[in-house]
Design a protein around this motif. Structure first.
Motif, PDB file in Angstrom:
ATOM      1  N   THR A   1       0.847  -1.183   0.000  1.00 19.72           N
ATOM      2  CA  THR A   1       0.000   0.000   0.000  1.00 19.72           C
ATOM      3  C   THR A   1       0.874   1.220   0.000  1.00 19.72           C
ATOM      4  N   ARG A   2       0.338   2.297  -0.465  1.00 23.72           N
ATOM      5  CA  ARG A   2       1.099   3.534  -0.550  1.00 23.72           C
ATOM      6  C   ARG A   2       1.333   4.085   0.848  1.00 23.72           C
TER       7      ARG A   2
ATOM      8  N   THR B   1       1.293   6.647   3.659  1.00 25.85           N
ATOM      9  CA  THR B   1       0.239   7.631   3.819  1.00 25.85           C
ATOM     10  C   THR B   1       0.739   8.853   4.564  1.00 25.85           C
TER      11      THR B   1
ATOM     12  N   ALA C   1      -4.576   4.322   3.597  1.00 23.03           N
ATOM     13  CA  ALA C   1      -3.843   3.444   2.687  1.00 23.03           C
ATOM     14  C   ALA C   1      -4.815   2.475   2.047  1.00 23.03           C
ATOM     15  N   THR C   2      -4.814   2.416   0.726  1.00 28.43           N
ATOM     16  CA  THR C   2      -5.752   1.566  -0.004  1.00 28.43           C
ATOM     17  C   THR C   2      -4.982   0.603  -0.889  1.00 28.43           C
TER      18      THR C   2
ATOM     19  N   ASP D   1      -3.933  -1.720  -3.933  1.00 24.99           N
ATOM     20  CA  ASP D   1      -4.207  -1.575  -5.362  1.00 24.99           C
ATOM     21  C   ASP D   1      -3.331  -2.562  -6.120  1.00 24.99           C
TER      22      ASP D   1
ATOM     23  N   SER E   1      -4.439   5.333  -4.299  1.00 27.64           N
ATOM     24  CA  SER E   1      -3.223   4.518  -4.244  1.00 27.64           C
ATOM     25  C   SER E   1      -2.586   4.321  -5.606  1.00 27.64           C
TER      26      SER E   1
ATOM     27  N   PRO F   1       1.732   3.623  -9.151  1.00 28.30           N
ATOM     28  CA  PRO F   1       1.500   3.871  -7.729  1.00 28.30           C
ATOM     29  C   PRO F   1       1.604   5.359  -7.410  1.00 28.30           C
TER      30      PRO F   1
END
Length: 504
Positions: A4-5, A7, A13-14, A16, A218, A224
């Motif tokens: 996740t990216r 934050t 954080a999502t 993807d 994300s 990304p």
């Protein structure tokens, strides 16, 4: 690194899939120790190989020049050879190349500047030889200089082009790339990402982007989203990014952009700034001090005067020479068209040229005689870009016509249009009147110059180009026209014709 990216406060954080795939790729690279230092290690080896190759080219030129000028078997030539000139030339060539700064990395790998600097080195060496021989009254045979230096120049250009082609091939295979972070607003990031993906041989591998804060995102455009515009330096340090490409955005102007540059100086990353006028490059753009500020000055495109007369003279001279020397081949193609399909040898079509004037463009006929009548039936099967009709496996194309189109031989009669002044060897694609009716404001810019037999569209994919790409490419040519630009396009046209990419 997680999937996740990272934050910032207020963001969620999502997960993807696109981000997870990039994360896995980066983990593999990082575990192999492929940081910025390792990824750039090849550059020093590349430059050293160029130095060795340049010395070898100069040595070959010196030996050949010595043999041609001083061979005792050639009647009337001096037999006493000044050996010192053969030994000195390679080192003098190296000094000239250093003075022309032809080994600086910013001039290598892409663009015509590297080759221009080789020409500058040759001129510097010629001037140096003339000055030194006059000042110290040295006996340097003019025949030796006339043969050795031009030969060294040609060999150096050929070797450098070959090495660059090899490097581009390696980059297409995923080697010698530098990780790149795109910074800016969504529209700009998407456009630059598409352009970089299209020209991967330039060596940029986009691994993520930083966008203005706009909620829990994300990924964007398959990339990304690694942070906001205020997190660029942190992202660069975290992932050892090699290059940061910053697009125009109101959040990064003036002091903010200056501070970003200062902060990136503490890292190994290179900073690229995309100006708002990205299609204007080269000598038209200069940084000049105005009222104590360094401002970008954009010159007017030089489309008239002596340079335009030179282009006309070159166009008509080359067209006449090619027509005379290639007349047997042209007659053979004409016979093939006439014998394999009923109808005229030539196909005439109204096209729009310079200043919006229409003219009759010539081609060898590659379709059946009633091709226009069948067009309405085939419109639904068009594979063009929404404005141009293009179709792979077009049933109207004759057997011989497919060969002619594959190698662009059907375009050769347009040399007569060049002689007549309606076309140029290099220019924008000549459009149909029906296409012009659909043009927007930007596309009318192309009518400032004559259409060409070949052009940027020919070496950039031809029928495979989208309409937006066609507009961008035509405008770029008009904005940046020069004789050197034309020569570069003519050279690349040979490779495009051999590959046949986009030719159908």
């Amino acid at each position: 690194m997680t999937t996740t990216r990272s934050t910032t406060p207020g963001r969620t954080a999502t997960p993807d899939p696109a981000f997870a795939a990039a994360a896995r790729r980066w983990r593999v690279g990082r575990t192999r120790g492929s940081g910025t230092e390792a990824r750039r290690a090849w550059r020093a080896r590349y430059v050293r190989s160029l130095v060795a190759a340049d010395l070898l080219c100069a040595a070959v030129g010196a030996v050949v020049g010595h043999a041609v000028r001083f061979d005792p078997t050639v009647a009337g030539l001096v037999t006493a050879a000044p050996t010192w000139s053969v030994l000195v030339l390679p080192f003098a060539w190296m000094v000239a190349m250093l003075l022309s700064r032809s080994y600086e990395e910013r001039f290598l790998w892409a663009g015509a500047e590297e080759f221009r600097r080789v020409f500058v080195a040759a001129l510097v060496l010629l001037a140096g030889v003339a000055t030194v021989s006059w000042a110290f009254r040295l006996e340097v045979a003019r025949g030796f200089v006339v043969v050795a230096i031009p030969l060294a120049t040609v060999l150096t250009l050929v070797v450098r082009y070959s090495v660059r082609s090899w490097l581009h091939g390696q980059r297409d295979r995923g080697r010698y790339l530098q990780t790149t972070l795109l910074v800016g607003h969504r529209a700009g990031v998407a456009a630059l990402h598409e352009q970089i993906d299209r020209e991967r041989y330039q060596g940029y591998d986009v691994v993520g982007c930083c966008l203005p804060g706009s909620g829990p995102v994300s990924a964007f455009d398959g990339l990304p989203v690694l942070g906001g515009l205020d997190e660029v330096v942190a992202v660069v340090e975290r992932y050892e990014v090699d290059t940061v490409a910053v697009l125009p955005s109101p959040e990064l102007d003036g002091g903010a952009l200056r501070r970003l540059g200062w902060d990136l100086e503490k890292t190994r990353a290179e900073l690229l700034l995309a100006p708002a006028v990205t299609e204007i490059v080269g000598p038209r753009v200069n940084i000049r001090p105005v009222c104590g500020l360094p401002l970008m000055h954009v010159e007017r495109p030089e489309l008239r005067g002596v340079r335009r007369l030179t282009k006309v003279a070159v166009d008509r001279t080359v067209a006449l020479v090619v027509l005379l020397l290639g007349s047997p081949a042209l007659l053979a193609v004409a016979a093939a068209v006439a014998l394999t399909s009923p109808g005229p040898v030539f196909y005439r079509q109204q096209r729009v040229g310079q200043d919006g004037r229409t003219f009759s463009m010539l081609k060898f006929r590659s379709m059946v005689v009633d091709a226009e009548a069948r067009l309405d039936v085939l419109q639904a099967a068009s594979e063009g870009n929404g404005v141009l009709f293009k179709m792979r496996g077009d049933p109207r194309v004759t057997r011989v016509g497919r060969v002619l189109r594959r190698y662009s031989l059907d375009e050769l009669p347009q040399l007569l249009n060049v002689l007549g002044g309606q076309m140029s060897l290099v220019g924008p694609r000549p459009p149909l009147p029906s296409e012009v009716e659909k043009y927007g404001f930007d596309m009318h810019r192309r009518f400032l110059v004559k259409p060409g037999i070949t052009g940027l569209w020919q070496i950039s994919g031809r029928s495979d180009l989208s309409w937006d790409d066609s507009v961008r490419i035509d405008v770029r040519y008009v904005e940046n026209w020069s004789l050197m630009f034309d020569l570069m396009i003519l050279w690349k046209t040979v490779g495009a014709v051999v590959r046949g990419s986009g030719a159908y």
